[in-house]
Scaffold this motif. Structure first.
Motif, PDB file in Angstrom:
ATOM      1  N   LEU A 157       0.448  -1.165  -0.012  1.00 52.15           N
ATOM      2  CA  LEU A 157       0.110  -0.341  -0.364  1.00 52.15           C
ATOM      3  C   LEU A 157       0.852   1.197  -0.003  1.00 52.15           C
ATOM      4  O   LEU A 157       0.674   2.266  -1.108  1.00 52.15           O
ATOM      5  CB  LEU A 157      -0.958  -0.081   1.280  1.00 52.15           C
ATOM      6  N   ILE A 158       1.860   1.252   0.903  1.00 55.24           N
ATOM      7  CA  ILE A 158       2.336   2.383   0.630  1.00 55.24           C
ATOM      8  C   ILE A 158       3.796   2.866   0.063  1.00 55.24           C
ATOM      9  O   ILE A 158       3.745   3.929  -0.839  1.00 55.24           O
ATOM     10  CB  ILE A 158       3.489   2.551   2.799  1.00 55.24           C
ATOM     11  N   MET A 159       3.699   1.580  -0.225  1.00 54.25           N
ATOM     12  CA  MET A 159       4.520   2.122  -2.136  1.00 54.25           C
ATOM     13  C   MET A 159       3.916   2.199  -3.065  1.00 54.25           C
ATOM     14  O   MET A 159       3.563   3.658  -4.246  1.00 54.25           O
ATOM     15  CB  MET A 159       5.397   0.579  -2.533  1.00 54.25           C
ATOM     16  N   ALA A 160       2.035   1.984  -3.568  1.00 54.04           N
ATOM     17  CA  ALA A 160       1.659   2.314  -4.178  1.00 54.04           C
ATOM     18  C   ALA A 160       1.222   3.987  -4.186  1.00 54.04           C
ATOM     19  O   ALA A 160       0.981   4.603  -4.963  1.00 54.04           O
ATOM     20  CB  ALA A 160       0.413   1.063  -4.258  1.00 54.04           C
ATOM     21  N   ALA A 161       0.452   3.631  -2.935  1.00 57.29           N
ATOM     22  CA  ALA A 161       0.018   5.319  -2.933  1.00 57.29           C
ATOM     23  C   ALA A 161       1.011   6.368  -3.156  1.00 57.29           C
ATOM     24  O   ALA A 161       0.070   7.007  -3.422  1.00 57.29           O
ATOM     25  CB  ALA A 161      -0.454   5.061  -1.459  1.00 57.29           C
ATOM     26  N   HIS A 162       2.637   6.169  -2.852  1.00 60.07           N
ATOM     27  CA  HIS A 162       3.140   6.755  -2.981  1.00 60.07           C
ATOM     28  C   HIS A 162       3.426   7.765  -3.797  1.00 60.07           C
ATOM     29  O   HIS A 162       3.630   8.995  -4.434  1.00 60.07           O
ATOM     30  CB  HIS A 162       4.900   6.872  -1.775  1.00 60.07           C
ATOM     31  N   ASP A 163       4.072   6.469  -4.772  1.00 59.20           N
ATOM     32  CA  ASP A 163       4.414   6.427  -6.352  1.00 59.20           C
ATOM     33  C   ASP A 163       3.449   7.143  -7.122  1.00 59.20           C
ATOM     34  O   ASP A 163       3.341   8.270  -8.112  1.00 59.20           O
ATOM     35  CB  ASP A 163       5.358   5.516  -7.148  1.00 59.20           C
ATOM     36  N   THR A 164       2.212   6.497  -6.749  1.00 62.11           N
ATOM     37  CA  THR A 164       1.383   6.835  -7.844  1.00 62.11           C
ATOM     38  C   THR A 164       0.722   8.676  -7.588  1.00 62.11           C
ATOM     39  O   THR A 164       0.467   9.267  -8.719  1.00 62.11           O
ATOM     40  CB  THR A 164       0.295   6.237  -8.042  1.00 62.11           C
ATOM     41  N   THR A 165       0.906   8.606  -6.512  1.00 64.48           N
ATOM     42  CA  THR A 165       0.721  10.357  -5.947  1.00 64.48           C
ATOM     43  C   THR A 165       1.124  10.886  -6.626  1.00 64.48           C
ATOM     44  O   THR A 165       0.619  12.628  -7.565  1.00 64.48           O
ATOM     45  CB  THR A 165       0.341  10.723  -4.798  1.00 64.48           C
ATOM     46  N   ALA A 166       2.756  10.854  -6.800  1.00 65.31           N
ATOM     47  CA  ALA A 166       3.734  12.362  -7.487  1.00 65.31           C
ATOM     48  C   ALA A 166       3.836  11.951  -8.483  1.00 65.31           C
ATOM     49  O   ALA A 166       3.662  13.384  -9.021  1.00 65.31           O
ATOM     50  CB  ALA A 166       5.208  11.672  -6.191  1.00 65.31           C
ATOM     51  N   THR A 167       3.320  10.598  -9.259  1.00 69.49           N
ATOM     52  CA  THR A 167       3.292  11.524 -10.700  1.00 69.49           C
ATOM     53  C   THR A 167       2.110  11.728 -11.063  1.00 69.49           C
ATOM     54  O   THR A 167       2.504  12.316 -11.997  1.00 69.49           O
ATOM     55  CB  THR A 167       3.303   9.552 -11.090  1.00 69.49           C
ATOM     56  N   THR A 168       0.793  11.836 -10.528  1.00 63.82           N
ATOM     57  CA  THR A 168       0.006  12.119 -10.232  1.00 63.82           C
ATOM     58  C   THR A 168      -0.274  14.285 -10.537  1.00 63.82           C
ATOM     59  O   THR A 168      -0.636  14.713 -11.716  1.00 63.82           O
ATOM     60  CB  THR A 168      -1.867  11.635  -9.821  1.00 63.82           C
TER      61      THR A 168
END
Length: 452
Positions: A249-260
């Motif tokens: 969860l913490i990996m997916a939430a961190h990087d996808t938000t930064a990209t968006t």
């Protein structure tokens, strides 16, 4: 154990030895896909990360596979590249185990929990933005990666905004992400997979050290809620299950938000008329206040949807066929790895007018181009595995943009399209250098504060 599928009848290019098409796809996934579709049609095979995969292209394929009405497509088998680093996470579960985990995790996304996260995010964003440079170029992507990680530490784990632990977490998460697409799948010393496995070990040890305290005292952060979460039958996760779920969860939430956020800031800086619209929308509104309706930020929502269309955080979605099926007249045997293409599909001329152009109005009610097909817009996936955190992600994005654009006007150092490295997680080549110019209201507040 499914037998190795026989795919000789599926069209596709010859594969180089050992690495197959992995490097070619990682370097230019959309260009490679366009080339292969032109040569072989909407069903073709490629050799990626050690195995042959059948690509099913277009929104009809996504609807068929993601809705999975016959129950023949496995998430766990599809995300085989993540098994060594993220085993047991929600993304790598199927059937009743997945439904149970999803019910438990839903407790951490209830309305009351989202209000708490929103308050914590608002405080964190204000503090972190105060440290960003004004009137001088800096790389936005690295800055937003650092900000979302530190903010995530506060919101997801209840940690202080500053400290060495945030830096260690960042390195470990990045190591895990790089390892997901490395051609060398064994953790040989000093390879990306070796670093990814070490990063996973550090993250799990960090999370494990917090479990007993959070189960005893609770808290408003995401991890504390996950430690205590129960479904309607009173079932929760044991320690190992909790570690697996939170690591993913913490990996997916961190990087996808930064990209968006990077895609949105690039688009707003490149299209100042839209930046002015969003800035006007947030100028008198503080989304950190829980009595403010984020749904009223309609222009911000349009930009959010368009940025996700142009730069999909997850460009490809894998599945494993557990039973044979037919698609476009071709027999696909059991045991076949399937690859879907939401990122490429959302740039299709069949679905969107002038699809390479930034045009948020395409999502407005009068046009609604995303409704031309149920799966025309799928940055959060679909079906039983549709992302639980999509409303949380939109909240986080709106909070950040409101805080940023109330303070600054954003301009690009280089007006050219930065170009995007699409895999494993999209990022702008060159880091997207920007300049922040304080708005008049920000200057007035600074003078008033300095005067005392």
């Amino acid at each position: 154990m499914l037998p190795t599928p026989k795919l000789a009848h599926i069209p596709g290019p010859p594969a180089p030895p050992m690495i197959g098409h992995t490097l070619q796809i990682v370097r230019d996934p959309y260009g490679t896909q366009a080339q292969f579709i032109d040569r072989f049609g909407p069903v073709y095979k490629t050799h990626m990360l050690g195995r042959w995969r059948v690509n099913l292209c277009g929104p009809d394929a996504m609807e068929f596979v993601l809705l999975n009405r016959d129950g023949i497509f496995s998430n766990a088998g599809g995300w085989d590249a993540l098994q060594r680093l993220f085993p047991g996470g929600l993304l790598l579960q199927d059937g009743e185990i997945h439904r149970k985990s999803r019910r438990i995790m839903t407790e951490a996304f209830r309305a009351g929990a989202l209000r708490d996260y929103r308050r914590r995010m608002g405080d964190a964003v204000d503090t972190l933005l105060a440290g960003w440079p004004a009137r001088q170029p800096f790389g936005f992507y690295d800055a937003i990666k650092d900000l979302t990680l530190r903010m995530g530490g506060a919101v997801f784990m209840g940690l202080p905004l500053d400290g060495a632990l945030a830096r260690h977490l960042n390195r470990a998460i990045r190591a895990e992400i790089r390892a997901t697409v490395t051609p060398i799948r064994l953790p040989l010393p000093f390879t990306p997979m070796w670093r990814g496995v070490r990063g996973r070990r550090f993250l799990r040890e960090t999370f494990r050290s917090l479990i007993d305290e959070r189960r005893a005292t609770g808290g408003e952060d995401f991890f504390s809620r996950m430690c205590l979460a129960r479904d309607e039958e009173g079932a929760g996760w044991d320690e190992e299950e909790l570690l697996d779920q939170f690591n993913l969860l913490i990996m997916a939430a961190h990087d996808t938000t930064a990209t968006t956020l990077t895609a949105m800031v690039w688009a707003l800086a490149a299209h100042p008329e839209w930046q002015a619209r969003v800035a006007a929308e947030v100028s008198e509104r503080d989304p950190a206040r829980c009595d403010v309706d984020l749904a009223e930020m309609t222009d911000t929502a349009l930009v959010f949807r368009e940025a996700l269309r142009l730069v999909a955080p997850v460009p490809f979605i894998p599945r494993l066929a557990t039973e044979p099926f037919r698609w476009r007249g071709l027999h696909i045997p059991a045991g076949t790895s399937i690859s879907l293409n939401p990122g490429f599909t959302m740039l299709s001329e069949d679905l969107y007018t002038d699809p390479q152009r930034f045009d948020p109005e395409r999502f407005a009610p009068g046009r609604a181009e995303d409704r031309r097909h149920k799966f025309a817009w799928t940055p959060f996936g679909g079906g039983a595995h549709k992302c639980l955190g999509m409303h949380f992600a939109e909240t986080q994005v709106k909070l950040f943009l409101a805080a940023l654009l109330r303070r600054y006007r954003v301009s690009l150092v280089d007006a050219a399209d930065p170009g995007w490295q699409r895999m494993p997680i999209p990022r702008p080549r060159g880091g997207l250098p920007v300049v922040l110019e304080p708005r008049l209201g920000t200057l007035r507040r600074a003078v008033k504060h300095a005067a005392g």
